[in-house]
Enzyme design. Structure first.
Site, short mmCIF file in Angstrom:
data_model
loop_
_atom_site.label_atom_id
_atom_site.label_comp_id
_atom_site.label_asym_id
_atom_site.label_seq_id
_atom_site.Cartn_x
_atom_site.Cartn_y
_atom_site.Cartn_z
N ARG A 150 0.85 -1.18 0.00
CA ARG A 150 0.00 0.00 0.00
C ARG A 150 0.89 1.23 0.00
O ARG A 150 1.45 1.62 1.01
CB ARG A 150 -0.91 -0.01 1.24
CG ARG A 150 -1.58 1.31 1.52
CD ARG A 150 -2.64 1.21 2.61
NE ARG A 150 -2.17 0.62 3.85
CZ ARG A 150 -1.50 1.29 4.81
NH1 ARG A 150 -1.17 2.54 4.63
NH2 ARG A 150 -1.16 0.69 5.93
N HIS A 186 -3.56 4.14 4.69
CA HIS A 186 -4.60 3.12 4.82
C HIS A 186 -5.93 3.68 4.34
O HIS A 186 -6.65 3.05 3.57
CB HIS A 186 -4.69 2.67 6.27
CG HIS A 186 -5.77 1.67 6.53
ND1 HIS A 186 -5.69 0.36 6.11
CD2 HIS A 186 -6.98 1.79 7.13
CE1 HIS A 186 -6.78 -0.29 6.46
NE2 HIS A 186 -7.58 0.56 7.08
N TYR A 195 4.56 5.67 10.93
CA TYR A 195 4.98 4.30 11.23
C TYR A 195 5.78 3.63 10.12
O TYR A 195 6.25 2.51 10.30
CB TYR A 195 3.75 3.44 11.58
CG TYR A 195 2.64 3.45 10.54
CD1 TYR A 195 2.69 2.58 9.45
CD2 TYR A 195 1.55 4.29 10.66
CE1 TYR A 195 1.68 2.57 8.51
CE2 TYR A 195 0.53 4.28 9.72
CZ TYR A 195 0.59 3.43 8.65
OH TYR A 195 -0.41 3.42 7.72
#
Length: 394
Positions: A289, A293, A302
């Site tokens: 990805r 998200h 992150y």
């Protein structure tokens, strides 16, 4: 419980003796196209080459067209959300090959159960993408009628719930005798998409249990995009997710999810086996990805830049374009695709902005199948509440 594959080999992720299997936490990644765009099959991929060789040039070009349109539309929709025109957008940048290849592997009568990121899969099945934007704009509660859109079922925002929906539907197909008849217009399979994060949900495991026990005509397609929002897949599973197939008694295979050719070929063969009465299987598509998200997420919190760059070098559209060019695809073809992608994105954006807001009555219309006094009471309360604001403003 292992089923022999057509060539006599087992398609589970396990190899060697029983003792070795207990210690083997690896699985090969099946690939036809290398990241540099060369057709160089891994040993496990050789058997799938005939499926690709049988495809006409028009279909090979369609793979690229669909991926390019998907990416351009993804960018346009993300911009719409940033402009306040959508409540949320779920990006699919980076996962185009996994979705396009697998979607084209299905037959018209097959049923597809998506999660909430499979926008191009819906488009391939005939869904107007404005229906997806209407859902994310808050103008509709469901979005579309699957029966009118290529058996592409509704998005499921509750993680992994669709795996149970799909398994139940596959059981019904089997009970109705639409499996293993030998008639290609009758035999039907179910394809269900879910992500690596969803594999940690109990629903996914329950679906695998029922699918295996009832030998449903079904393919579980896991898009392992490496992150369940901010939790890496390494925290969710110590072994490749494809090995879970064997753990539940069905074949499991790990593919390069950024290789549209292997995505098509493995899904095509798995669906054929399911329709033929050979039961369910699981595909783990390794992909990434590239964006957030959802537009409510900030992946810079992150993920490292180095990780993102690593996957950028394995872009599914770039590698496939390189291969098409090596086969003689013209520059004019790619130019035409870019123009088409821009036109589609502009058209969807324009029509999405024209989607009317739903009436207040829609909130209460389908809670119960018959008129209900509680709904009438709540509707009257809301009307009085809003009227009170209008009177105060005067």
């Amino acid at each position: 419980m292992y089923r022999a594959h057509k060539n006599g080999t087992r398609r589970s992720g396990y190899r060697g003796t029983v003792a070795a299997r207990e210690r083997d936490f690896t699985a090969p990644t099946v690939q036809l196209l290398t990241p540099s765009g060369e057709l160089r099959p891994t040993p496990e991929a050789e058997e799938y080459l005939p499926l690709i060789e049988a495809l006409p040039d028009s279909m090979l070009e369609q793979f690229h067209r669909d991926m390019a349109i998907s990416r351009r539309l993804d960018l346009a929709c993300a911009n719409l959300q940033r402009q306040g025109q959508l409540a949320l957008w779920v990006p699919s940048h980076g996962q185009e090959a996994a979705q396009v290849g697998s979607a084209h592997a299905a037959r018209a009568q097959d049923h597809i159960f998506p999660s909430y990121r499979e926008h191009v899969v819906g488009m391939i099945r005939g869904l107007d993408p404005v229906a997806i934007l209407s859902l994310l704009r808050g103008a509709t509660l469901g979005g579309w009628n699957p029966a009118e859109n290529g058996n592409f079922h509704l998005y499921t925002l509750v993680l992994a719930s669709q795996t149970l929906h799909a398994t139940g539907y596959a059981m019904g197909i089997q009970f109705d005798g639409q499996v293993g008849t030998g008639d290609p217009d009758v035999d039907t399979a179910v394809l269900v998409y879910y992500g690596d994060g969803s594999t940690s949900q109990g629903d996914a495991s329950e679906a695998l249990v029922f699918a295996s026990s009832y030998e449903t005509p079904q393919v579980f397609f896991v898009q392992n995009n490496q992150w369940a929002i901010s939790v890496p897949v390494s925290r969710q599973s110590r072994s490749p997710l494809s090995l879970r197939g064997g753990g539940f008694g069905m074949p499991g295979v790990r593919i390069d999810g950024n290789d549209v050719l292997i995505s098509y070929a493995v899904t095509r063969q798995s669906l054929e086996e399911a329709r033929g009465g050979e039961g369910p299987s699981l595909i783990e598509a390794l992909t990434y990805r590239m964006g957030a998200h959802t537009t409510a997420d900030d992946p810079t919190k992150y993920r490292t830049d180095a990780e993102v760059e690593y996957w950028a070098q394995r872009d599914p559209i770039t590698r496939y374009r390189t291969w098409l060019e090596s086969r003689g695809a013209s520059a004019s073809f790619f130019d035409e695709v870019e123009i088409e992608a821009a036109d589609v994105a502009a058209d969807v954006r324009r029509r999405a902005l024209d989607v009317p807001a739903p009436s207040r009555d829609r909130i209460f219309a389908h809670v119960y199948s018959e008129p209900h006094p509680l709904m009438a009471e709540e509707s009257a309360w809301l009307e009085a509440f809003e009227t009170g604001f209008e009177g105060g403003a005067a």
